[in-house]
Scaffold this active site. Sequence first.
Site, PDB file in Angstrom:
ATOM      1  N   LYS A 227      30.576  27.956  15.578  1.00  0.00           N
ATOM      2  CA  LYS A 227      30.863  29.147  16.540  1.00  0.00           C
ATOM      3  C   LYS A 227      30.234  28.688  17.899  1.00  0.00           C
ATOM      4  O   LYS A 227      30.636  29.068  19.064  1.00  0.00           O
ATOM      5  CB  LYS A 227      30.178  30.450  16.104  1.00  0.00           C
ATOM      6  CG  LYS A 227      30.526  31.788  16.971  1.00  0.00           C
ATOM      7  CD  LYS A 227      29.984  33.027  16.574  1.00  0.00           C
ATOM      8  CE  LYS A 227      30.365  34.138  17.453  1.00  0.00           C
ATOM      9  NZ  LYS A 227      29.475  35.427  16.825  1.00  0.00           N
ATOM     10  N   ASN A 235      32.545  31.215  26.602  1.00  0.00           N
ATOM     11  CA  ASN A 235      31.641  32.408  27.312  1.00  0.00           C
ATOM     12  C   ASN A 235      31.235  32.288  28.967  1.00  0.00           C
ATOM     13  O   ASN A 235      31.789  33.379  29.520  1.00  0.00           O
ATOM     14  CB  ASN A 235      30.684  32.468  26.344  1.00  0.00           C
ATOM     15  CG  ASN A 235      30.891  33.171  24.914  1.00  0.00           C
ATOM     16  OD1 ASN A 235      32.238  33.101  24.576  1.00  0.00           O
ATOM     17  ND2 ASN A 235      30.034  33.902  24.477  1.00  0.00           N
TER      18      ASN A 235
END
Length: 356
Positions: A227, A235
């Site tokens: 992840k 992000n």
Amino acid sequence: MTTSYCARSSGRKRRPNPLSNDSATDNFDTMADSPILIAGAGAIGSIVGGMLHDAGEDVTLLGRPAHMEAIALGGLKISGLLGDRTVAGIKLADDPAKLGGRFGLILCTVKSYDTESIAAALANRLTDDGVIVSMQNGLGNIESLIECFGRRRVLGARVIFGAEIPSPGCAHVTVFAQPVAIGPAPAIHREDSPALAARARAIAAMLDAAGVPTVSVEDIMPVLWAKILYNVALNPLGALLQQTYGALAGDPDVRPIMDRAIDEAFAVARALGVALPYSSAAEYRKVFYEQLIPPTVSHRPTMLHDLHVRGRTDIGALNGKIVELADQHGLDAETNRMLTRLIRAAERINQKRESR
């Protein structure tokens, strides 16, 4: 708002059938009737806590006053990819000091930068044989919780579904990529790993039966790092450029930056001996662009919301952590360093704007 302890509906509900066949139920009964605290009931925490309560578990949500007040007045309205429902009667608190009793299970869903403070505030709220699960973005959260609660009472989790609070009292699931994964980190937990793996199986089974697809794993670190590879690329750039994941991947000037951020993070994982399920960064990037991006082409990172609404993000536990670890191992991480600095500069700009 003062603490509001809502009356629960009478009787325990029948547990639904598990959603994920991988969830073991050997130790399911060890979690039954154990009071559960959702520490940081934002979007993700509200979804998880609301569905656990709806399945008959004894749940308390600890969250921001406006959200808690709305839930107290009209119930928690859950919508999106895990189904629509209104959940009433959940116990609520807006301050750790107002909590009553101790909890056998705490699900920690606060932002990474709040991990140490929430751990200190809840130090005496976890039962001696209880467990706290980090359901947070980034690296370093497990270690921070262990410093407060001890190695035998901490588990890690990877949450890879997206949710938002469209208005106080509501939580909406926007994207669901894979089941939640819960497990120990053998490199950290060492001889305590087998016992913690059994606890993880019990918690995973309980969540899965409540309607949140969940599996247990023997080692959470490769899952967390997979992840991280995803997050470090998407992000900060999504937050800075205010673009969807699909737009980022399709931009010829942005894509090389994403590639480099991934390559640097992959090298750090290799240096740490993390057993990633990919032979090379190139193999991961192929999966990233061909399998992971397509289902989330219209998604924007939570970091975008945090940057413009809170003026603070979890960049330190993401790209910032890659930089920290790379420096420790003599590795290059200049792309992640640049992205970290840009987000921190944007945080300061937004904080100044809010203070005017």
